[in-house]
Design an enzyme around this catalytic site. Sequence first.
Site, mmCIF file in Angstrom:
data_model
loop_
_atom_site.group_PDB
_atom_site.id
_atom_site.type_symbol
_atom_site.label_atom_id
_atom_site.label_comp_id
_atom_site.label_asym_id
_atom_site.label_seq_id
_atom_site.Cartn_x
_atom_site.Cartn_y
_atom_site.Cartn_z
ATOM 1 N N HIS A 141 -3.534 6.057 3.387
ATOM 2 C CA HIS A 141 -4.317 4.878 3.048
ATOM 3 C C HIS A 141 -3.741 3.605 3.654
ATOM 4 C CE1 HIS A 141 -5.906 1.733 0.253
ATOM 5 N NE2 HIS A 141 -6.965 2.501 0.235
ATOM 6 N N ASN A 190 -14.333 0.241 -6.631
ATOM 7 C CA ASN A 190 -15.421 1.113 -6.202
ATOM 8 C C ASN A 190 -16.159 1.761 -7.359
ATOM 9 O OD1 ASN A 190 -14.532 0.707 -3.449
ATOM 10 N ND2 ASN A 190 -12.856 2.091 -3.962
ATOM 11 N N ASP A 220 0.839 -1.187 0.000
ATOM 12 C CA ASP A 220 0.000 0.000 0.000
ATOM 13 C C ASP A 220 0.881 1.247 0.000
ATOM 14 O OD1 ASP A 220 -2.350 1.801 0.799
ATOM 15 O OD2 ASP A 220 -3.283 -0.172 0.876
ATOM 16 N N SER A 263 -11.282 -0.974 -0.292
ATOM 17 C CA SER A 263 -9.970 -0.959 0.356
ATOM 18 C C SER A 263 -10.078 -1.323 1.824
ATOM 19 C CB SER A 263 -9.336 0.433 0.245
ATOM 20 O OG SER A 263 -8.776 0.639 -1.017
#
Length: 413
Positions: A192, A283, A160, A358
């Site tokens: 994130h 998404n 990430d 996520s």
Amino acid sequence: MKKLLIAGFTAAIMGLGAITFAAPGTAAPQSSHIAGQIMIKFRDNGAAAGVLHQHGLSEGTGIGSTGAHLITVPAGKELQLIDALSQNPAVEYAEPDQLVSAASADQYFDRQYALQNTGQSFTNTAGTLVVAGGVADADVDAVEAWNVTSGSGIRVAVLDSGVTNDNDDITPKVVARANFSNGESGQDNYGHGTHVAGIVAATANNTIGVAGVCPGCTILDGKVLNDSGVGSSSGLANGINWAVSNGAQVINMSLGVRASRTLETAVNNAWSKGVVLVGAAGNGGNETKIYPGAYPNVIAVAATDNTDAKASFSTYGASWVDVAAPGVNVYSTFPKHTFVLGTQNNRSFGYDVGNGTSMSSPIVAATAALAWSSHPGATNTSVRANIESSADPISGTGTYWAHGRVNADRAVR
């Protein structure tokens, strides 16, 4: 060089779409009792069968040495039957079977409906209401799973934007770091990766913050996204290889990219070495495949909310999305310094909610880690089978995703 972007929080390319932060709902106030059962104690046990028969009920099981019995009743009729039974002189008392929450020392645990959902309402860190009620038990039963294992000794690689070095709830859980991006090494300036890592393994019962789904796990921090949240498929492939070389049993990838033969090879190599790989479905609110989630050797994860409904933003499709997990207003860790997502969304430092697949993906990755820990002799094939076969077949199963919403407690049994 293909660019890749995170599968949560921000507008994304390649069909990921934009995340809309969930507005407060209008669900009914939470129920404080368990549906379908009540507790009753009789003054005259000889009259019990007759009294219960009058109301179409059968005798239940005794509750320890209390003299009370647990009686099965039609769901939704609990309070009505309690009122009627209480008026019978043969009944000493009748009462609801109340919900009991874990006594956690983590200050924001009551906001973590994904771990234990009692239908609670809660605010974000700034005090704004983000969830107004939900459906009890629309969660992954993490608290129940902890009665079996906390996942101690299992390494989960989070590929990430990095994991912050200044949040005591997650920073100490990082046992190795590597940077495959052009961002700052040893730090998360985007935000994130820290949020994802906290969902996996934030320390439980330490008086601060939140608890991870796998609080005994440790984190391998593979930074594949830079300080703007962008990386490359080559960097991700290198991160997968690094994770395998450093003992990862589970790899989480809350990001998306177009199909790449190099990336697929890295995924397949990791699978052949016995690693479970988990990826966000995206998404876009459509059925467009994103990778690495759509590769056969990756568990692709869609997002649900606190009522077990599919999140409006979640990508879906039972032909390639394997399971679902909570991804709406998921509370977790953030950096305690200035970071991009904090600036964009006016988040308070340290902890807050996040939305996206996520957030769903690391819940499944952590569940896989718990399943590894609880099954001696487990393999990546058996762990994946445990996760999929033990998922709760909520609405949308077979249409939006193949196997249901994950259930950590069932997966560790």
